[in-house]
Structures are given as structure tokens and as C-alpha cells.
Design a protein around this motif. Sequence first.
Motif, short mmCIF file in Angstrom:
data_model
loop_
_atom_site.label_atom_id
_atom_site.label_comp_id
_atom_site.label_asym_id
_atom_site.label_seq_id
_atom_site.Cartn_x
_atom_site.Cartn_y
_atom_site.Cartn_z
N GLN A 1 0.83 -1.21 0.00
CA GLN A 1 0.00 0.00 0.00
C GLN A 1 0.87 1.27 0.00
O GLN A 1 0.62 2.20 -0.77
CB GLN A 1 -0.91 -0.01 1.24
N LYS A 2 1.89 1.29 0.86
CA LYS A 2 2.76 2.47 0.96
C LYS A 2 3.49 2.75 -0.35
O LYS A 2 3.73 3.91 -0.71
CB LYS A 2 3.79 2.28 2.08
N ALA B 1 6.37 -4.17 -5.62
CA ALA B 1 6.87 -3.45 -4.45
C ALA B 1 8.40 -3.54 -4.38
O ALA B 1 9.09 -2.55 -4.12
CB ALA B 1 6.26 -4.02 -3.18
N GLU C 1 2.40 1.92 -3.23
CA GLU C 1 1.39 2.00 -4.30
C GLU C 1 1.66 0.96 -5.39
O GLU C 1 1.61 1.25 -6.59
CB GLU C 1 1.34 3.42 -4.89
N ALA C 2 1.99 -0.24 -4.93
CA ALA C 2 2.30 -1.35 -5.84
C ALA C 2 1.09 -2.28 -5.96
O ALA C 2 0.19 -2.28 -5.12
CB ALA C 2 3.50 -2.13 -5.30
N LYS C 3 1.10 -3.08 -7.02
CA LYS C 3 0.00 -4.04 -7.24
C LYS C 3 0.23 -5.34 -6.45
O LYS C 3 -0.71 -6.01 -6.07
CB LYS C 3 -0.13 -4.37 -8.73
#
Length: 200
Positions: free
Chosen positions: A180-181, A190, A183-185
Motif C-alpha cells: 500500500q505504501k 513493491a 502504491e504497488a500491485k
Amino acid sequence: MYKIVLAEDQKMLLGALGSLLDLEADMEVVGQATSGDEVIKLIEEKQPDVCLLDIEMPGKSGLEVAKLVNEMDQRPRIIVLTTFAKPGYFEKAMKARVDGYLLKDRSIEELTTAIRKVVDGEQVYSQELMVDFIREKNPLNEREQQILKLIATGMTTKELTTTLYLSYGTVRNYVSEIIQKLEAKNRLEAIEIARSKGWI
């Protein structure tokens, strides 16, 4: 006369840089190294005023060398000279208390000016790196960085629970927070994002 030790794993660049610095009336290159372990020995032997360090070298990295140099009684000034304009590397260099951080695309005049400034007690950092660093702060805390590094080695969630003595649910929460931090799928994206920024 400023005594300088150079550390660079590309031998052609190392030789060229050494020759250019030796042309300066007030500078003398007293040692050249192609690995992190080699440069530490040179610093101890030659007691230079300044050490120019590449980041990625065989053995110890330039940042690892910088940390060790900071523990020495006779500490030379440290300038990191790198091709990597990654905000994460710059952040790590700040934590390693380097005196300068310059990109290799700079002119020899800019480098010699930086050497003189750091010997006089100033700090010299590439302007664009400082801007990127302020704009792109690492969103991951130390624990999240540790977990993402372990994931990057191929560790599964189950293996992470054993290694870090955490519950399965806690590890999953950490992984979810990391994704989430950044902003990866997914985990792979990530890792890719964090590596491209020099955050892991």
C-alpha cells in the motif's frame, strides 16, 4: 598538499580519475582501490585527507566503508562519487555521515572544488539529489524494509514468520502495508519500486 585515496571498481575510470587529480598542484593520489575491503586497508596505511568512494564495489559497499571510516580516530573526509541518483542511496549516505555526495557526470573542476571544500569542513551534495530526497522520502520504516529485503531473497510468508518470530497474520499485515505504501500491485512490483529508489 591534500592526500587522496580513490575507490572505484572500474579500473579505467579509476586510473583516469587518479591522473586528473594528480595534475592539481595541491593534490596527490596516495592510493587506489577496486574493492571496499582494499580501500579500508589503504586508508589505515596512507592516512589520507579525503577518500572518494564509489557505492557499488566488490566486498564492502562504499556506504559500509563510510560507516567504518567514521569509527576511525584519524577520519578522512568522505565524498561518495556515484552514477546512482537514487534518493534511497542518498538517504543512506546521510546516515553514514558522508561529507559529500556527487554524481560521476560532474566535471573535474567541480570535483576538485568539492574536495577543497570538504577539507575545509564544508559539506557538498548534488543539488538534484537533495531535491529528489526531499520529494521522495522512503515511506517504509526499518522493519518494513527488512521484511521486503527478505521477500526479495525469495522467502515465503511462512519462512518470514519463523525467521522474524512473528505470527502469520502480523507478517501478512506488514506485507499489505508495504504494498500500500509503495502504491504497488503486488510483492514483486513493491520490490521493483523499492530497488529502483535505492530503499532496499
